[in-house]
Structures are given as structure tokens and as C-alpha cells.
Design a protein around this motif. Sequence first.
Motif, PDB file in Angstrom:
ATOM      1  N   ALA A  66       0.845  -1.193   0.000  1.00 34.44           N
ATOM      2  CA  ALA A  66       0.000   0.000   0.000  1.00 34.44           C
ATOM      3  C   ALA A  66       0.877   1.240   0.000  1.00 34.44           C
ATOM      4  O   ALA A  66       1.909   1.291   0.668  1.00 34.44           O
ATOM      5  CB  ALA A  66      -0.910  -0.003   1.227  1.00 34.44           C
ATOM      6  N   ALA A  67       0.452   2.236  -0.760  1.00 33.85           N
ATOM      7  CA  ALA A  67       1.202   3.492  -0.835  1.00 33.85           C
ATOM      8  C   ALA A  67       0.251   4.613  -1.248  1.00 33.85           C
ATOM      9  O   ALA A  67      -0.840   4.360  -1.766  1.00 33.85           O
ATOM     10  CB  ALA A  67       2.340   3.378  -1.854  1.00 33.85           C
ATOM     11  N   LYS A  68       0.672   5.841  -1.026  1.00 34.28           N
ATOM     12  CA  LYS A  68      -0.100   6.964  -1.542  1.00 34.28           C
ATOM     13  C   LYS A  68      -0.163   6.837  -3.064  1.00 34.28           C
ATOM     14  O   LYS A  68       0.577   6.057  -3.663  1.00 34.28           O
ATOM     15  CB  LYS A  68       0.546   8.292  -1.148  1.00 34.28           C
ATOM     16  CG  LYS A  68       1.889   8.570  -1.807  1.00 34.28           C
ATOM     17  CD  LYS A  68       2.394   9.950  -1.448  1.00 34.28           C
ATOM     18  CE  LYS A  68       3.753  10.243  -2.061  1.00 34.28           C
ATOM     19  NZ  LYS A  68       3.791  10.187  -3.532  1.00 34.28           N
ATOM     20  N   LEU A  69      -1.022   7.591  -3.685  1.00 34.19           N
ATOM     21  CA  LEU A  69      -1.099   7.543  -5.135  1.00 34.19           C
ATOM     22  C   LEU A  69       0.237   7.976  -5.736  1.00 34.19           C
ATOM     23  O   LEU A  69       0.939   8.815  -5.159  1.00 34.19           O
ATOM     24  CB  LEU A  69      -2.220   8.451  -5.649  1.00 34.19           C
ATOM     25  CG  LEU A  69      -3.645   8.079  -5.239  1.00 34.19           C
ATOM     26  CD1 LEU A  69      -4.646   9.008  -5.920  1.00 34.19           C
ATOM     27  CD2 LEU A  69      -3.963   6.624  -5.562  1.00 34.19           C
ATOM     28  N   PRO A  70       0.604   7.433  -6.887  1.00 25.37           N
ATOM     29  CA  PRO A  70       1.911   7.740  -7.477  1.00 25.37           C
ATOM     30  C   PRO A  70       1.924   9.095  -8.179  1.00 25.37           C
ATOM     31  O   PRO A  70       0.920   9.820  -8.186  1.00 25.37           O
ATOM     32  CB  PRO A  70       2.098   6.604  -8.486  1.00 25.37           C
ATOM     33  CG  PRO A  70       0.690   6.248  -8.897  1.00 25.37           C
ATOM     34  CD  PRO A  70      -0.138   6.425  -7.658  1.00 25.37           C
ATOM     35  N   THR A  71       3.046   9.414  -8.784  1.00 23.02           N
ATOM     36  CA  THR A  71       3.181  10.617  -9.604  1.00 23.02           C
ATOM     37  C   THR A  71       2.955  10.253 -11.066  1.00 23.02           C
ATOM     38  O   THR A  71       2.980   9.078 -11.444  1.00 23.02           O
ATOM     39  CB  THR A  71       4.573  11.241  -9.461  1.00 23.02           C
ATOM     40  OG1 THR A  71       5.558  10.289  -9.923  1.00 23.02           O
ATOM     41  CG2 THR A  71       4.867  11.615  -8.014  1.00 23.02           C
TER      42      THR A  71
END
Length: 442
Positions: free
Chosen positions: A306-311
Motif C-alpha cells: 500500500a502506498a499513496k497515489l503515485p506521480t
Amino acid sequence: MKKILAILLAGMMTATVFAGCGGGGNTESGGSGSDTQSSSDDGGAEVKDANLVDVSVFGDEDNISLKVWAPDKAVSLVKEQIEAFKAAYPEKTFTKIEVVAQGEGDAGTQLMNDASTAADVFSFASDQLNKLVDAKVIAPVAFAKAVTDMNSEACVTAGTLQDTLYAYPETNDNGYYLVYDKTVVSDEQAGKLEDVLAACKEAGKKFIFNCGNGFYGCTFAFTAGVKIDGLEEDGVTQKFTDYDEAEAVKTLQAFSKLMHEYKGTFTSLDNAQVASGFSTGTLGAGVDGSWNTNADQDALKDNFGAAKLPTINVDGTDKQLISLFGYKYIGVNAASQFPAAAQVLAYYLAGETCQQQRAEKLGWGPSNKNVQGMDVVTKSAVQQAIKQQSENACVQVNIAPTFWDPMGNLGNKLVADDTDPDDAAYFSKLLKDTVANVRDEG
């Protein structure tokens, strides 16, 4: 009877407490977090702790019958919590407390359709508050001081209109994040959309983003710089900050180009397909909501990422994806036949113990400050990802009803097979049409 209850609720509205707000540390027990008591100045209701109020708050209400609306995934847990609630007040007779599945997204509409037959206590998303207050179908929070002290400031603020708190905070995480199979996408690759798609394609896996749903599709507009910026005089129509149209068009083109470059990998599907895709081994990554955490974790087990939304790269610059982020609340129906009992139950369901249970059993992010400090939150990859993404998001408060369809249409147009990512004029018109439709200028 009505006059007596009105006086009782007025006393409840002025109740003041000094509820414990310190960090919860690594506590994993279901403690109340506070045993401090304080009465209202007029000798009215007492808030006993972070979960319960004094039985006197019920007044002469007995043989109590209530209906509760809860989201489908929470129904079983809410039923357990209500049994604990009834046990906490043995002096009272509860004829029935019925729990009915009702999605938070439609709760406000259903309540306004017929408040007299709707639930007494209901869960709802933050963007519905304005219309509930305008329709006079939601009662103000009876224990505003206690609730304010125990919950995060942002969540309380979003639940307040005209200096009145109308909603008991339930969650602090109504948003979405990147979820991925660690055997397909590495933690490092998760930071860039281009890398995520490349990894999925190489592994022969899909990537899911629900482009046609305005809740997710607005990410494209927000990332392009067309962001929600408060409300206009009518209280609901969304404004937009000044934005650079040329830059916005280039950003939309960048999204569309990636979607077409990775056709067959990038898929626009309902979020229900995320967990099932992981289970069948056909999905490498996707964008999903916090409410589906358990299903995604069950499907991926040790490979859950899980991670924040990417660039996304736009003309050589990596731009952070900007999402929509909000809160979920528990409201009390202003037409309840048991208004005092409904307030007491709402306070309990929004209390520390119930928030901790939702964090542990459902993976939901708490608004309660004590629970936010517990291991179940601080050591949760999902909650940390959502926290980071919330810093790159527009707040979901009082969204205009004209917002959703144009944003979903924008997402559909970006991914459509017949869209030419190199046609800047097309995207310029699409952008202008989207803004005009959200503003209902057509």
C-alpha cells in the motif's frame, strides 16, 4: 412528551466534558480512554467517558425501538456493538434495535426521501452534510464539546455548519490509495505511475483505476490543477481555483497517453474487481478505497502493498496525483421517535471503543485521537498511505450533485479507445465542458 424531550436535548447540547485526548500509545485493549466526568452547567446530561453518557440522558424514554443504517461490510460488527451498548444500560428496555445495510453514499438521499421511515441513526459521507442540514432532517450533535475534544480537528470542522456540529465523526479515512502485489510491483516502483504500469505489463497483469466513477475520475482534473475551492453563495456549487489551461491540458494528455500506451494493462473497472483480481492472480495493482482493505489484504496476504497515489510525468516533471478525500459520520434523524436514545447510541457508535473495533476488524481509519495513536493505526501500511495521500487531496465537503457525472465522463473520455492523446484541442474542449457541466452552466 415532545416538550420534555426538547428540554432534555437542549440540556444535552450544552453538556461539557474533559474527555481524554492524549495519545493512545501502543494500547490494544478496548478501554474507554477516559473516566473523567463533567456535567452541563444547567444540571443536564453527563458524559461519563469516551463511550458512554449517564443513563439520565434517556429521560423518560423506555421500551426503545431504533433503526440503524450501516454499510454492508460493517453490519455484523455494528450488531455486536449494539449488543454491548444495550448491556451498558441495563436500566433501559430496548424493544428492538434493528441494523439495516445502507451505503453511506446514498444514506442522505434515502433519509430525505422519507425521514419518518428512515433510520434513527445512520452512517453517511461528508459531502452529504449540507443537504441534510438544509432539509432539516439531521439533528445537531447533543454532546458537541465531548465529540470535539476526542476527535481530529479537521473531521470535526468538516462536520460543522453555521457553527453547529451536526455529525458524529466515524472515520478519518474516506479516500483511496495505491494497492499492489509486491511480487509484481516493488515499493520503489509504486512511487511512479509509469513504473507501476510497466511492472504490471511485464508480469502480464492488469492495473485497475475506476475512471468512470466521479469519486475517482476527479483525480485527473485535480492533478491537472482544476481543484475544488470552497463554495459559492448557494452553499453547494463548486468553485475552481485559477488554473493554467495549457498546463491542465498537457496533464490530461499525459494521463490519456499512458492509458493508451498501456492498453490491455490499464483497465477502467469497478473497485469490486480489485480484490477479485488479486485473488485470481490477474491483477498487479490498482487504486482502491480504505473500506476494501480487508478484502485486498485477504487476497494478497504477505504480498500486500500500500502506498499513496503515485506521480505522473508531465513534460519531464513528476506531478503528484491529487485525489478526493473526506470523512464518514454518524448522524441522528431529526424525526426519530426516540431522540434522546438515538443521540446516546450515536455517541456510543462514534466512541473510542467502537472506532478501535472498526480499525481492528474492518481496517477503517479512526477520527478519535486516542485510537489514532494505537498500533492498529500507526503500524498499518494502509492508514499511513491514506494519511500521506490526504496531504495531496481536495476535501470532500458539500460536493455539488452536478460534480460526479462530469468527472466520471472526463475519466471515460481519457481512456476511450477513440480518443487521440495528441489532440490538444480535443482536451481543451473536454476540460472546458467538464468545468461548465460541474458548474451546471449548460
